[in-house]
Design an enzyme around this catalytic site. Structure first.
Site, PDB file in Angstrom:
ATOM      1  N   HIS A  53      -7.339  -5.978   1.082  1.00 46.52           N
ATOM      2  CA  HIS A  53      -6.163  -5.138   1.337  1.00 46.52           C
ATOM      3  C   HIS A  53      -5.384  -5.598   2.575  1.00 46.52           C
ATOM      4  O   HIS A  53      -4.394  -4.972   2.944  1.00 46.52           O
ATOM      5  CB  HIS A  53      -6.638  -3.686   1.537  1.00 46.52           C
TER       6      HIS A  53
ATOM      7  N   ASP B 198     -10.149  -5.496  -2.970  1.00 42.88           N
ATOM      8  CA  ASP B 198      -9.510  -4.433  -2.186  1.00 42.88           C
ATOM      9  C   ASP B 198     -10.392  -3.186  -2.223  1.00 42.88           C
ATOM     10  O   ASP B 198     -10.647  -2.638  -3.295  1.00 42.88           O
ATOM     11  CB  ASP B 198      -8.136  -4.147  -2.803  1.00 42.88           C
TER      12      ASP B 198
ATOM     13  N   SER C  68       0.838  -1.200   0.000  1.00 40.00           N
ATOM     14  CA  SER C  68       0.000   0.000   0.000  1.00 40.00           C
ATOM     15  C   SER C  68       0.879   1.258   0.000  1.00 40.00           C
ATOM     16  O   SER C  68       1.634   1.457  -0.958  1.00 40.00           O
ATOM     17  CB  SER C  68      -0.953  -0.054   1.197  1.00 40.00           C
TER      18      SER C  68
END
Lengths: 285, 285
Positions: B258, B225, B149
């Site tokens: 995620h 995600d 991320s």
């Protein structure tokens, strides 16, 4: 059928890691637990189940997030069931210490006030939770059980008292003689009162002496574990097995401590051990 | 030589997972980071190093505890270096949001008050931390970098700007176009001010257009995600690589989100990817 609320569902190693909430009649409160469904679950509704019991201060999340067990459950087609370690909620009695009350149910059925209203973790793990699993998840009747520290104590005592229910039992750094250590004496006296005869139902060494052990057993113990001697981890049980000529496998691991770094390092061997006991063909790994 | 305090050392997968503290001249505060030493480190002082950059809200602990990467580092003989995600301490500027300030350094060198006094994470990761590693740990000069991320953004931007330094780069769900998403616009405007020209040094898509990409690159992206579209994860970079006929490997993973459940599921493939790029012989696995 008991209602089950899905709190979260995360794809993991080709399967699903799910967290559930339900109203527990045994514990008289709302409870959460986690289940890992390996990818084989999509087509095979006869997979074996491995229960994991966690240690002091833990919820189901510690093992779910830190042990890395799901990859081996995925490899060998095993469902993981991971309960919480105590009743929960505002109305549940608690203690200031980390080793009594919430997060410290010790897998016993409490008989003493104020604990007895909710702290019935033995019945919850042995009876209510398996019934819920059977109601909601299609699985085989092959079940094994493992755990860490207080959860290793839970796994061993539950297996020793219900050997016909399990294919195998294993533990990491289990509290095997709670009648003789500070953690155990504090918890058992609070939950069960002063009559130590009642404690013997929750002491692996006492149960082993009384009933023997008739199922495969694996224990891993770190030699750098700060609680090894003070909290009567592993050794009294190992010694007693040797004295009783019982064949269990105990691995003492130099430099390993009490943490999830230790569990993660040897969880593959434990899941493999249970897979073999459950009759899974693992020759090609 | 910069002093390094060992905060903890845990045996793991035959090696050691250690957490350190040091006084960072670049960040002007005390910092912590973790290193995993694989078992091969006992005898081989020429092992390659894989840096891992974590995402928003994380410290070095999230990856250390949840990704399961150490077992692959142990298998292939790779040292893992895991920095924190921002400067820390009472004297360090912060924001009420989780996406700015502590835990959200975005791997940039801040130029704006009050951030510039401490938020120099680009220089910390690119220069100071590698110097400290070189001073204290005997390793080869082979280095790769990965992250998740915001940390995937860090890994890509650092590799794009310093391709000669790394054998390979990989990322999980990287923020590849921070100039065009809410997380990025908030952070870059705070840390760098309103002149968007300065933002281009920290935008993987802008860097790719300016410099191309000359090292092996692997990205995994979950299709479930929540931030995939809103925060410009992966796709703009993938599209640009295709447009520029650059050969990178991007895996879109159905149903994965995620979380670290996603990272844990594919970290083996990422460590293997870096191991190959580092010249490690992995044919026997």
């Amino acid at each position: 059928m008991a209602a089950l609320t899905t709190l979260s569902a995360n794809r993991m190693f080709g399967g699903w890691h799910k967290k559930y909430q339900h109203s527990s009649a045994t514990l008289n409160c709302e409870m959460q637990f986690s289940v890992y469904f390996p990818p084989q679950y999509q087509t095979d509704k006869d997979l074996p189940v491995l229960y994991w019991l966690s240690g002091l201060t833990c919820t189901d999340d510690n093992f779910s997030h830190k042990a890395g067990a799901q990859q081996y459950a995925a490899r060998w087609g095993i469902i993981l069931v991971i309960p919480d370690t105590s009743p929960r909620g505002d109305g549940v009695a608690d203690d200031d210490g980390y080793d009594l009350g919430k997060g410290a149910g010790f897998y016993v059925n409490a008989t003493q006030s104020p604990w007895s209203a909710h702290y019935q973790m033995y019945d919850y793990v042995v009876s209510e939770l398996p019934e819920i699993i059977t109601q909601h998840i299609s699985a085989s009747s092959k079940i094994s059980i493992s755990g860490h520290s207080m959860g290793g104590h839970g796994a061993l005592t539950i297996a020793l008292r219900n050997p016909q229910r399990f294919c195998s039992v294993s533990a990491f750094a289990p509290i095997v003689n709670p009648m003789a250590c500070d953690w155990g004496k504090k918890a058992l006296s609070a939950y069960l009162g002063d009559d130590q005869q009642s404690w013997r139902l929750y002491d692996s060494c006492a149960l082993l002496e009384a009933h023997g052990l008739s199922l495969p057993c694996l224990i891993d113990q770190g030699l750098a574990d700060d609680f090894l001697t003070s909290q009567q981890l592993t050794r009294p049980f190992d010694d007693l097995c040797k004295k009783m000529s019982l064949d269990i496998q105990v691995n003492y691991r130099a430099d390993y401590d009490h943490s999830y770094f230790f569990i993660a390092s040897f969880i593959e061997a434990h899941v493999r051990f249970h897979a073999k006991a459950m009759g899974i063909n693992i020759t090609h790994d």
